[in-house]
Design a protein around this motif. Structure first.
Motif, PDB file in Angstrom:
ATOM      1  N   ALA A  45       0.827  -1.207   0.000  1.00  0.00           N
ATOM      2  CA  ALA A  45       0.000   0.000   0.000  1.00  0.00           C
ATOM      3  C   ALA A  45       0.860   1.254   0.000  1.00  0.00           C
ATOM      4  CB  ALA A  45      -0.926  -0.007   1.215  1.00  0.00           C
ATOM      5  N   THR A  46       1.910   1.259   0.806  1.00  0.00           N
ATOM      6  CA  THR A  46       2.785   2.440   0.876  1.00  0.00           C
ATOM      7  C   THR A  46       3.435   2.727  -0.468  1.00  0.00           C
ATOM      8  OG1 THR A  46       3.241   2.069   3.229  1.00  0.00           O
ATOM      9  CG2 THR A  46       4.805   3.425   2.004  1.00  0.00           C
ATOM     10  N   ARG A  47       3.986   1.711  -1.071  1.00  0.00           N
ATOM     11  CA  ARG A  47       4.677   1.901  -2.352  1.00  0.00           C
ATOM     12  C   ARG A  47       3.700   2.286  -3.460  1.00  0.00           C
ATOM     13  NH1 ARG A  47       8.612  -3.459  -1.845  1.00  0.00           N
ATOM     14  NH2 ARG A  47      10.137  -2.519  -0.407  1.00  0.00           N
ATOM     15  N   LEU A  48       2.559   1.644  -3.464  1.00  0.00           N
ATOM     16  CA  LEU A  48       1.571   1.904  -4.511  1.00  0.00           C
ATOM     17  C   LEU A  48       1.042   3.338  -4.410  1.00  0.00           C
ATOM     18  CD1 LEU A  48       0.298   0.122  -6.758  1.00  0.00           C
ATOM     19  CD2 LEU A  48      -1.631  -0.228  -5.213  1.00  0.00           C
ATOM     20  N   LEU A  49       0.622   3.733  -3.220  1.00  0.00           N
ATOM     21  CA  LEU A  49       0.042   5.068  -3.039  1.00  0.00           C
ATOM     22  C   LEU A  49       1.083   6.162  -3.249  1.00  0.00           C
ATOM     23  CD1 LEU A  49      -2.226   4.413   0.082  1.00  0.00           C
ATOM     24  CD2 LEU A  49      -2.890   4.456  -2.328  1.00  0.00           C
ATOM     25  N   THR A  50       2.306   5.914  -2.831  1.00  0.00           N
ATOM     26  CA  THR A  50       3.360   6.909  -3.045  1.00  0.00           C
ATOM     27  C   THR A  50       3.639   7.088  -4.531  1.00  0.00           C
ATOM     28  OG1 THR A  50       4.368   6.341  -0.917  1.00  0.00           O
ATOM     29  CG2 THR A  50       5.728   7.552  -2.483  1.00  0.00           C
ATOM     30  N   ALA A  51       3.648   5.982  -5.264  1.00  0.00           N
ATOM     31  CA  ALA A  51       3.878   6.077  -6.711  1.00  0.00           C
ATOM     32  C   ALA A  51       2.761   6.859  -7.389  1.00  0.00           C
ATOM     33  CB  ALA A  51       3.991   4.680  -7.314  1.00  0.00           C
ATOM     34  N   PHE A  52       1.504   6.545  -7.049  1.00  0.00           N
ATOM     35  CA  PHE A  52       0.373   7.276  -7.624  1.00  0.00           C
ATOM     36  C   PHE A  52       0.490   8.769  -7.311  1.00  0.00           C
ATOM     37  CE2 PHE A  52      -2.548   3.309  -7.315  1.00  0.00           C
ATOM     38  CZ  PHE A  52      -2.079   2.864  -8.543  1.00  0.00           C
ATOM     39  N   ALA A  53       0.736   9.088  -6.054  1.00  0.00           N
ATOM     40  CA  ALA A  53       0.778  10.493  -5.631  1.00  0.00           C
ATOM     41  C   ALA A  53       1.906  11.249  -6.306  1.00  0.00           C
ATOM     42  CB  ALA A  53       0.920  10.565  -4.113  1.00  0.00           C
ATOM     43  N   THR A  54       3.071  10.636  -6.397  1.00  0.00           N
ATOM     44  CA  THR A  54       4.225  11.321  -6.980  1.00  0.00           C
ATOM     45  C   THR A  54       4.010  11.616  -8.455  1.00  0.00           C
ATOM     46  OG1 THR A  54       5.686  10.221  -5.382  1.00  0.00           O
ATOM     47  CG2 THR A  54       6.709  11.188  -7.339  1.00  0.00           C
ATOM     48  N   VAL A  55       3.559  10.608  -9.205  1.00  0.00           N
ATOM     49  CA  VAL A  55       3.351  10.808 -10.644  1.00  0.00           C
ATOM     50  C   VAL A  55       2.269  11.853 -10.897  1.00  0.00           C
ATOM     51  CG1 VAL A  55       2.609   9.697 -12.784  1.00  0.00           C
ATOM     52  CG2 VAL A  55       4.159   8.503 -11.239  1.00  0.00           C
ATOM     53  N   MET A  56       1.163  11.752 -10.171  1.00  0.00           N
ATOM     54  CA  MET A  56       0.077  12.712 -10.376  1.00  0.00           C
ATOM     55  C   MET A  56       0.487  14.126 -10.001  1.00  0.00           C
ATOM     56  SD  MET A  56      -3.359  10.667  -9.228  1.00  0.00           S
ATOM     57  CE  MET A  56      -4.066   9.376 -10.267  1.00  0.00           C
ATOM     58  N   ALA A  57       1.279  14.272  -8.951  1.00  0.00           N
ATOM     59  CA  ALA A  57       1.732  15.606  -8.543  1.00  0.00           C
ATOM     60  C   ALA A  57       2.651  16.214  -9.596  1.00  0.00           C
ATOM     61  CB  ALA A  57       2.448  15.526  -7.205  1.00  0.00           C
ATOM     62  N   VAL A  58       3.550  15.409 -10.147  1.00  0.00           N
ATOM     63  CA  VAL A  58       4.451  15.912 -11.196  1.00  0.00           C
ATOM     64  C   VAL A  58       3.651  16.325 -12.429  1.00  0.00           C
ATOM     65  CG1 VAL A  58       6.282  15.239 -12.798  1.00  0.00           C
ATOM     66  CG2 VAL A  58       6.457  14.623 -10.388  1.00  0.00           C
ATOM     67  N   CYS A  59       2.680  15.510 -12.803  1.00  0.00           N
ATOM     68  CA  CYS A  59       1.883  15.819 -13.991  1.00  0.00           C
ATOM     69  C   CYS A  59       1.062  17.093 -13.811  1.00  0.00           C
ATOM     70  CB  CYS A  59       0.950  14.650 -14.311  1.00  0.00           C
ATOM     71  SG  CYS A  59       1.802  13.155 -14.865  1.00  0.00           S
ATOM     72  N   SER A  60       0.439  17.264 -12.651  1.00  0.00           N
ATOM     73  CA  SER A  60      -0.371  18.461 -12.436  1.00  0.00           C
ATOM     74  C   SER A  60       0.495  19.715 -12.375  1.00  0.00           C
ATOM     75  CB  SER A  60      -1.189  18.323 -11.159  1.00  0.00           C
ATOM     76  OG  SER A  60      -0.359  18.263 -10.009  1.00  0.00           O
ATOM     77  N   THR A  61       1.688  19.597 -11.801  1.00  0.00           N
ATOM     78  CA  THR A  61       2.595  20.744 -11.743  1.00  0.00           C
ATOM     79  C   THR A  61       3.089  21.114 -13.140  1.00  0.00           C
ATOM     80  OG1 THR A  61       3.311  20.068  -9.523  1.00  0.00           O
ATOM     81  CG2 THR A  61       4.693  21.649 -10.687  1.00  0.00           C
ATOM     82  N   LEU A  62       3.371  20.101 -13.967  1.00  0.00           N
ATOM     83  CA  LEU A  62       3.796  20.368 -15.333  1.00  0.00           C
ATOM     84  C   LEU A  62       2.711  21.103 -16.105  1.00  0.00           C
ATOM     85  CD1 LEU A  62       5.663  20.043 -17.783  1.00  0.00           C
ATOM     86  CD2 LEU A  62       4.728  17.740 -18.098  1.00  0.00           C
ATOM     87  N   CYS A  63       1.474  20.687 -15.945  1.00  0.00           N
ATOM     88  CA  CYS A  63       0.382  21.354 -16.660  1.00  0.00           C
ATOM     89  C   CYS A  63       0.174  22.780 -16.167  1.00  0.00           C
ATOM     90  CB  CYS A  63      -0.899  20.533 -16.531  1.00  0.00           C
ATOM     91  SG  CYS A  63      -0.870  19.028 -17.538  1.00  0.00           S
ATOM     92  N   LEU A  64       0.364  23.013 -14.891  1.00  0.00           N
ATOM     93  CA  LEU A  64       0.308  24.386 -14.392  1.00  0.00           C
ATOM     94  C   LEU A  64       1.397  25.240 -15.034  1.00  0.00           C
ATOM     95  CD1 LEU A  64      -0.384  24.160 -10.539  1.00  0.00           C
ATOM     96  CD2 LEU A  64      -1.886  25.078 -12.317  1.00  0.00           C
ATOM     97  N   ALA A  65       2.572  24.641 -15.213  1.00  0.00           N
ATOM     98  CA  ALA A  65       3.665  25.377 -15.852  1.00  0.00           C
ATOM     99  C   ALA A  65       3.333  25.716 -17.303  1.00  0.00           C
ATOM    100  CB  ALA A  65       4.952  24.560 -15.778  1.00  0.00           C
ATOM    101  N   LEU A  66       2.687  24.784 -18.009  1.00  0.00           N
ATOM    102  CA  LEU A  66       2.307  25.046 -19.397  1.00  0.00           C
ATOM    103  C   LEU A  66       1.260  26.156 -19.467  1.00  0.00           C
ATOM    104  CD1 LEU A  66       2.042  21.371 -20.713  1.00  0.00           C
ATOM    105  CD2 LEU A  66       3.932  22.978 -21.048  1.00  0.00           C
TER     106      LEU A  66
END
Length: 328
Positions: free
Chosen positions: A31-52
Motif C-alpha cells: 500500500a505504501t509503495r503503490l500510493l506513493t507512486a500514484f501520488a508522486t506521478v500525479m503531482a508531477v503531472c499536475s505541476t507540469l500542466c500548471l507550468a504550461l
C-alpha cells in the motif's frame, strides 16, 4: 492541447477510493509503495500542466520576459479560456512552488535541529533522553541512523514491549519510511486533491513498521500491547506545540520522521492494534482485479496513466506551438 491540459489537475480524484481501501485490504508495504507512486506521478503531472498554462498566462502580461511570438493568437488558442486559465495558473504555480519549498526547508530545519540537540551524546544507534514526556522517533541521516526514546516511555513498558518499540523504530529506518512520507507530503502540497493519499501513507508506514516489528520480536500481541501502552502514556496531546523539550519540540509528530508514540489514542492507534490482533496480512505485489481494492487500484492506475499521457501530450503540443511561433 484543449481540455487535456486540465485533466492532470483533477485526475487525482480517481485515487481517492484506493487510498482508503489500500489501508484495509493491502499489505502495508504494498500500500505504501503503490500510493506513493500514484501520488508522486500525479503531482508531477499536475505541476507540469500548471507550468504550461503559466506560459500562456505570462505571455498575456504587459512587459513579459517571454518571446513576443509566444503571445500570438495561435499559442493562446491552444488553451481553452486562455485569459482566465493562464493568469490563474501563474498564481497557482507560484503558490505550489512556495509551499513545496517551505515544506522542504522545514523538513531539513527540524532534522538539523534534532541532530544538533543530540550533539555530545554517545554516538550509538539508540539514544535515551532523560525526559518526562513519553515519545520515541526514528532519526535518519547524519553520520548514522538513530532511534531516540525518552526514559518516561521506557518506564511504562516491560522488556518485551521495549524490544517491540525498538524493532518498530528500526523498521522505519531500514525501510526509509521518511522518504515515502516526504514524497506524499510534497505531492499533497502540489495538488490538494492528493491529501487522502498522504493521510493513507502516514498510516500504512506505521502499519508496515508494526508488521516488521511483530516479525522481529515473534509476537503480534506484544507489539499491539506496546502500541496501546505508548498511546496511553503519550496522552491526547503529543502535538508539535507540546511534545518534546530537547530542542526539537514535537519532532516525534513531524510527518517526515516516523515516531512510535506520535499519535494520540483517539486516532489510528485502535485500528493498528486491531490489525495486529488479527491475522498477518498477505503480501502481494498487486491486488486481484476481482476485489474492491483491486478495482480501486486499477482505477487509480488508469487515472495516473491518463494524467501522464495528458501532461506529455500537452507538453509536446505546447513545445511545437512555441517552436513554430518563435522567430528565427
Amino acid at each position: 492541447m484543449g481540455v487535456f491540459v486540465f485533466l492532470p489537475l483533477v485526475l487525482p480524484l480517481s485515487a481517492w477510493p484506493v487510498a482508503r481501501l489500500a489501508e484495509l485490504h493491502l499489505h502495508p508495504r504494498t500500500a505504501t509503495r503503490l500510493l506513493t507512486a500514484f501520488a508522486t506521478v500525479m503531482a508531477v503531472c499536475s505541476t507540469l500542466c500548471l507550468a504550461l498554462l503559466m506560459v500562456v498566462g505570462t505571455a498575456q502580461l504587459p512587459g513579459n520576459p517571454l518571446p513576443d511570438g509566444w503571445s500570438d493568437p495561435e499559442v493562446r488558442a491552444a488553451v481553452p479560456y486562455d485569459e482566465i486559465a493562464g493568469k490563474a495558473a501563474i498564481l497557482a504555480l507560484v503558490l505550489v512552488l512556495a509551499v513545496c519549498a517551505r515544506t522542504l526547508w522545514r523538513h531539513h530545519r527540524i532534522a538539523r535541529g534534532a541532530r544538533r540537540a543530540l550533539t555530545g551524546l554517545p554516538a550509538s544507534s539508540v539514544v535515551v533522553l532523560p525526559e518526562d514526556r513519553p515519545y520515541a522517533y526514528a532519526l535518519p541521516g547524519g553520520p548514522r541512523d538513530r532511534v531516540v526514546v525518552t526514559t518516561a516511555l521506557l518506564r511504562g513498558l516491560v522488556p518485551p514491549e521495549r524490544r517491540a518499540l525498538f524493532a518498530h523504530e528500526r523498521a522505519h529506518l531500514t525501510a526509509r519510511h521518511h522518504r515515502y512520507l516526504l514524497a506524499v507530503r510534497l505531492a499533497a502540497r502540489a495538488n490538494p486533491f492528493l491529501g487522502p493519499l498522504r493521510t493513507a501513507v502516514t498510516y500504512t508506514t506505521e502499519r508496515w513498521a508494526d508488521e516488521d516489528a511483530a516479525r522481529s520480536v515473534g509476537s503480534r500481541t506484544v507489539v499491539a500491547r506496546a502500541i496501546g501502552k505508548a498511546a496511553l502514556l503519550s496522552g491526547a496531546d503529543p502535538t508539535p506545540a507540546s511534545a518534546g523539550t530537547s530542542g526539537f519540540p514535537g519532532f516525534a509528530a513531524f510527518p517526515g520522521f516516523p515516531g512510535f508514540a506520535a499519535v494520540p489514542s483517539a486516532g489510528p492507534v485502535p485500528r493498528r492494534v486491531a490489525a495486529l490482533l488479527g491475522p498477518a496480512p498477505v503480501a502481494r505485489s498487486w491486488p486481484s482485479v476481482f476485489t474492491s481494492v483491486g478495482l480501486a487500484a486499477w482505477g487509480a492506475a488508469v487515472g495516473t496513466l491518463v494524467s501522464a499521457m495528458s501532461s506529455a501530450n500537452s507538453a509536446v503540443t505546447m513545445f511545437l506551438i512555441l517552436y513554430a511561433a518563435t522567430p528565427l
